[in-house]
Write a protein that holds these residues in place. Structure first.
Motif, PDB file in Angstrom:
ATOM      1  N   ASP A  12      -7.073  23.150 -18.737  1.00  0.00           N
ATOM      2  CA  ASP A  12      -6.443  24.415 -19.140  1.00  0.00           C
ATOM      3  C   ASP A  12      -5.865  25.198 -17.954  1.00  0.00           C
ATOM      4  N   ILE A  13      -6.105  24.753 -16.732  1.00  0.00           N
ATOM      5  CA  ILE A  13      -5.789  25.584 -15.563  1.00  0.00           C
ATOM      6  C   ILE A  13      -4.313  25.948 -15.491  1.00  0.00           C
ATOM      7  N   ALA A  14      -3.432  25.006 -15.736  1.00  0.00           N
ATOM      8  CA  ALA A  14      -1.997  25.314 -15.655  1.00  0.00           C
ATOM      9  C   ALA A  14      -1.613  26.386 -16.672  1.00  0.00           C
ATOM     10  N   GLU A  15      -2.104  26.254 -17.907  1.00  0.00           N
ATOM     11  CA  GLU A  15      -1.801  27.262 -18.931  1.00  0.00           C
ATOM     12  C   GLU A  15      -2.437  28.608 -18.589  1.00  0.00           C
ATOM     13  N   LEU A  16      -3.635  28.573 -18.018  1.00  0.00           N
ATOM     14  CA  LEU A  16      -4.304  29.817 -17.650  1.00  0.00           C
ATOM     15  C   LEU A  16      -3.525  30.567 -16.571  1.00  0.00           C
ATOM     16  N   ARG A  17      -3.010  29.861 -15.594  1.00  0.00           N
ATOM     17  CA  ARG A  17      -2.212  30.524 -14.561  1.00  0.00           C
ATOM     18  C   ARG A  17      -0.959  31.167 -15.159  1.00  0.00           C
ATOM     19  N   GLN A  18      -0.354  30.493 -16.107  1.00  0.00           N
ATOM     20  CA  GLN A  18       0.814  31.071 -16.780  1.00  0.00           C
ATOM     21  C   GLN A  18       0.425  32.319 -17.561  1.00  0.00           C
ATOM     22  N   LEU A  19      -0.751  32.278 -18.205  1.00  0.00           N
ATOM     23  CA  LEU A  19      -1.222  33.434 -18.967  1.00  0.00           C
ATOM     24  C   LEU A  19      -1.427  34.639 -18.055  1.00  0.00           C
ATOM     25  N   TYR A  20      -2.121  34.443 -16.939  1.00  0.00           N
ATOM     26  CA  TYR A  20      -2.400  35.573 -16.048  1.00  0.00           C
ATOM     27  C   TYR A  20      -1.124  36.111 -15.408  1.00  0.00           C
ATOM     28  N   TYR A  21      -0.177  35.237 -15.165  1.00  0.00           N
ATOM     29  CA  TYR A  21       1.101  35.718 -14.636  1.00  0.00           C
ATOM     30  C   TYR A  21       1.818  36.557 -15.687  1.00  0.00           C
ATOM     31  N   ALA A  22       1.771  36.113 -16.947  1.00  0.00           N
ATOM     32  CA  ALA A  22       2.437  36.852 -18.019  1.00  0.00           C
ATOM     33  C   ALA A  22       1.803  38.221 -18.228  1.00  0.00           C
ATOM     34  N   VAL A  23       0.477  38.322 -17.987  1.00  0.00           N
ATOM     35  CA  VAL A  23      -0.231  39.580 -18.219  1.00  0.00           C
ATOM     36  C   VAL A  23      -0.162  40.498 -17.002  1.00  0.00           C
ATOM     37  N   TYR A  24      -0.355  39.939 -15.806  1.00  0.00           N
ATOM     38  CA  TYR A  24      -0.493  40.765 -14.604  1.00  0.00           C
ATOM     39  C   TYR A  24       0.661  40.642 -13.620  1.00  0.00           C
ATOM     40  N   GLY A  25       1.537  39.693 -13.828  1.00  0.00           N
ATOM     41  CA  GLY A  25       2.604  39.485 -12.856  1.00  0.00           C
ATOM     42  C   GLY A  25       2.073  38.819 -11.600  1.00  0.00           C
ATOM     43  N   PRO A  26       2.804  38.913 -10.486  1.00  0.00           N
ATOM     44  CA  PRO A  26       2.408  38.208  -9.267  1.00  0.00           C
ATOM     45  C   PRO A  26       1.364  38.926  -8.425  1.00  0.00           C
ATOM     46  N   HIS A  27       0.817  40.055  -8.924  1.00  0.00           N
ATOM     47  CA  HIS A  27      -0.047  40.881  -8.082  1.00  0.00           C
ATOM     48  C   HIS A  27      -1.521  40.807  -8.476  1.00  0.00           C
ATOM     49  N   TYR A  28      -1.911  39.841  -9.288  1.00  0.00           N
ATOM     50  CA  TYR A  28      -3.304  39.767  -9.726  1.00  0.00           C
ATOM     51  C   TYR A  28      -4.169  39.323  -8.550  1.00  0.00           C
ATOM     52  N   PRO A  29      -5.158  40.160  -8.111  1.00  0.00           N
ATOM     53  CA  PRO A  29      -5.885  39.872  -6.876  1.00  0.00           C
ATOM     54  C   PRO A  29      -7.141  39.024  -7.056  1.00  0.00           C
ATOM     55  N   VAL A  30      -7.296  38.355  -8.191  1.00  0.00           N
ATOM     56  CA  VAL A  30      -8.521  37.617  -8.494  1.00  0.00           C
ATOM     57  C   VAL A  30      -8.224  36.126  -8.524  1.00  0.00           C
ATOM     58  N   ALA A  31      -9.049  35.340  -7.837  1.00  0.00           N
ATOM     59  CA  ALA A  31      -8.835  33.892  -7.774  1.00  0.00           C
ATOM     60  C   ALA A  31      -8.949  33.248  -9.142  1.00  0.00           C
ATOM     61  N   LEU A  32      -9.680  33.896 -10.043  1.00  0.00           N
ATOM     62  CA  LEU A  32      -9.871  33.359 -11.391  1.00  0.00           C
ATOM     63  C   LEU A  32      -8.547  33.017 -12.080  1.00  0.00           C
ATOM     64  N   GLY A  33      -7.492  33.734 -11.799  1.00  0.00           N
ATOM     65  CA  GLY A  33      -6.229  33.475 -12.487  1.00  0.00           C
ATOM     66  C   GLY A  33      -5.121  32.980 -11.598  1.00  0.00           C
ATOM     67  N   THR A  34      -5.451  32.715 -10.305  1.00  0.00           N
ATOM     68  CA  THR A  34      -4.373  32.366  -9.378  1.00  0.00           C
ATOM     69  C   THR A  34      -4.645  31.137  -8.516  1.00  0.00           C
ATOM     70  N   ASP A  35      -5.900  30.842  -8.224  1.00  0.00           N
ATOM     71  CA  ASP A  35      -6.258  29.757  -7.309  1.00  0.00           C
ATOM     72  C   ASP A  35      -6.816  28.579  -8.105  1.00  0.00           C
ATOM     73  N   PRO A  36      -6.065  27.473  -8.220  1.00  0.00           N
ATOM     74  CA  PRO A  36      -6.531  26.338  -9.040  1.00  0.00           C
ATOM     75  C   PRO A  36      -7.889  25.789  -8.607  1.00  0.00           C
ATOM     76  N   ALA A  37      -8.142  25.713  -7.291  1.00  0.00           N
ATOM     77  CA  ALA A  37      -9.416  25.168  -6.822  1.00  0.00           C
ATOM     78  C   ALA A  37     -10.576  26.074  -7.221  1.00  0.00           C
ATOM     79  N   GLU A  38     -10.418  27.394  -7.039  1.00  0.00           N
ATOM     80  CA  GLU A  38     -11.472  28.333  -7.431  1.00  0.00           C
ATOM     81  C   GLU A  38     -11.650  28.361  -8.947  1.00  0.00           C
ATOM     82  N   MET A  39     -10.562  28.220  -9.673  1.00  0.00           N
ATOM     83  CA  MET A  39     -10.655  28.193 -11.128  1.00  0.00           C
ATOM     84  C   MET A  39     -11.443  26.980 -11.598  1.00  0.00           C
ATOM     85  N   ALA A  40     -11.192  25.836 -10.988  1.00  0.00           N
ATOM     86  CA  ALA A  40     -11.919  24.624 -11.356  1.00  0.00           C
ATOM     87  C   ALA A  40     -13.412  24.774 -11.062  1.00  0.00           C
ATOM     88  N   ARG A  41     -13.733  25.401  -9.913  1.00  0.00           N
ATOM     89  CA  ARG A  41     -15.142  25.602  -9.566  1.00  0.00           C
ATOM     90  C   ARG A  41     -15.833  26.521 -10.568  1.00  0.00           C
TER      91      ARG A  41
END
Length: 382
Positions: A12-41
């Motif tokens: 789901d990581i690719a779709e999740l990154r698209q979701l967080y970008y759609a909601v917060y734009g490029p300024h979301y400061p949390v790895a949960l929605g921006t960093d694939p490695a941290e998201m996988a962990r």
């Protein structure tokens, strides 16, 4: 049709990154929605739970939320609540939050879960309120999302936890209004607490301390040194934060460990070596150094039963905006903590959406900030 809610998976990581970008734009400061490695962990973390919501027909990923926990701790953080702009007002955020709490709190896996909620609109506050969270306070200027935003702190405790709070005998007088506000909001009592009157004081720092303070931003080195200094987790407490910055004077007489988030423009002071009191006189240069590093907001978590530590922070311009009762398990009871903060940028509450349960905390903070930073009539007369 009701959305389909399932645990997140690495697929789901690719779709999740698209979701967080759609909601917060490029300024979301949390790895949960921006960093694939941290998201996988986080997805694979046995101490956390991440859920996603999908449309029952198309299968499109339309919502996400997680409770982030960690080994050795029974406190979690509700984070990453996001619903695609095209699928709001359907109750998905509330449904995700309810499922997460059922899996992490109702099962007894955690003692409490907290959430830092945006105040640009009332919707996020209503989501957590409907799911049993209660307000603990306000965090002014806490994050930079295109511009400075204030966050609200909410928490939900497992049954019986608040009743096992360890007693507090005295606090600085400046904190008493916050305690009274928490009593009314949470139904707890600080009836036996005595106010320590008199001006706050802190040891004087050596001249030029700010210029001689070194800021070491080497995350791997800082983590290794931190583990050497604090091998026992009982010697420090700041849930879900790992230091990535070390501040120390040239002579190395003390070390301050902090977590700095440059993207969000905020910093959390975690602890100091050889003991927190060693850095008490240097909070001013520490805060200024962090401001130069990009932290417009600096935060500290202080036990409520440590009046001298609370007074030291207050003496350096920190203001208590939130109170987290029964935050840390200690033997057969729980200790209360105060959240103190200082912002190097102008605080502006105009446009902040505040639900009625949160309003008393905002009023309390404004009064506390004024008494800390505005001159008294006698000072003006001089």
């Amino acid at each position: 049709m009701k959305p389909v809610i399932t645990p997140a998976s690495p697929a789901d990581i690719a779709e999740l990154r698209q979701l967080y970008y759609a909601v917060y734009g490029p300024h979301y400061p949390v790895a949960l929605g921006t960093d694939p490695a941290e998201m996988a962990r986080l997805i694979e973390d046995p101490h956390s739970l991440w859920l996603v919501g999908r449309c029952p027909g198309s299968g499109a990923l339309t919502g996400s939320a997680a409770i982030h926990g960690e080994a050795g701790s029974r406190i979690g953080r509700l984070e990453g609540i996001a619903v695609h702009p095209g699928h709001r007002s359907g109750g998905l955020a509330g449904a995700l939050t309810a499922e997460l709490c059922a899996g992490m709190l109702d099962t007894g896996r955690l003692d409490s879960v907290y959430a830092t909620v945006r105040t640009v609109s009332a919707g996020p506050q209503r989501v957590v309120l409907r799911n049993g969270f209660r307000p603990l306070g306000i965090l002014p200027n806490a994050v930079d999302l295109r511009s400075r935003e204030s966050l609200a702190l909410y928490a939900r405790h497992s049954a019986g936890v608040l009743e096992r709070r360890k007693p507090v005998t005295e606090v600085p007088a400046a904190l008493m209004p916050l305690l009274r506000t928490a009593e009314d909001a949470l139904g707890i009592s600080y009836g036996g607490v005595r106010a320590v009157s008199g001006p706050a004081s802190a040891p004087a720092a050596a001249p030029g301390a700010a210029e001689r303070l070194e800021v070491i931003e080497a995350p791997a080195f800082v983590r290794r040194r931190f583990r050497e200094r604090f091998p026992d987790r009982k010697d420090w407490f700041y849930p879900l934060h790992t230091p990535n910055v070390l501040l120390t004077p040239e002579d190395g007489r003390f070390e301050v460990y902090a977590y700095l988030n440059r993207t969000g423009g905020y910093c959390s002071l975690l602890t100091a070596h050889p003991e927190p009191a060693a850095a008490a006189a240097h909070l001013e240069p520490v805060t200024r150094a962090l401001a130069r590093a990009g932290a417009g907001y600096v935060e500290a978590l202080v036990p409520l039963d440590r009046p001298e530590a609370l007074r030291a922070f207050h003496a350096q311009g920190f203001v208590a905006g939130a109170l987290y009762p029964a935050m840390r398990a200690d033997g057969d009871g729980f200790r209360d903590y105060a959240v103190l903060s200082r912002s190097s940028e102008r605080i502006d509450f105009r446009g902040v959406a505040v639900e009625p349960p949160l309003r008393p905390y905002l009023d309390c903070y404004v009064s506390a900030w004024a008494s800390t930073h505005l001159p008294t009539p006698s000072e003006v007369a001089r």
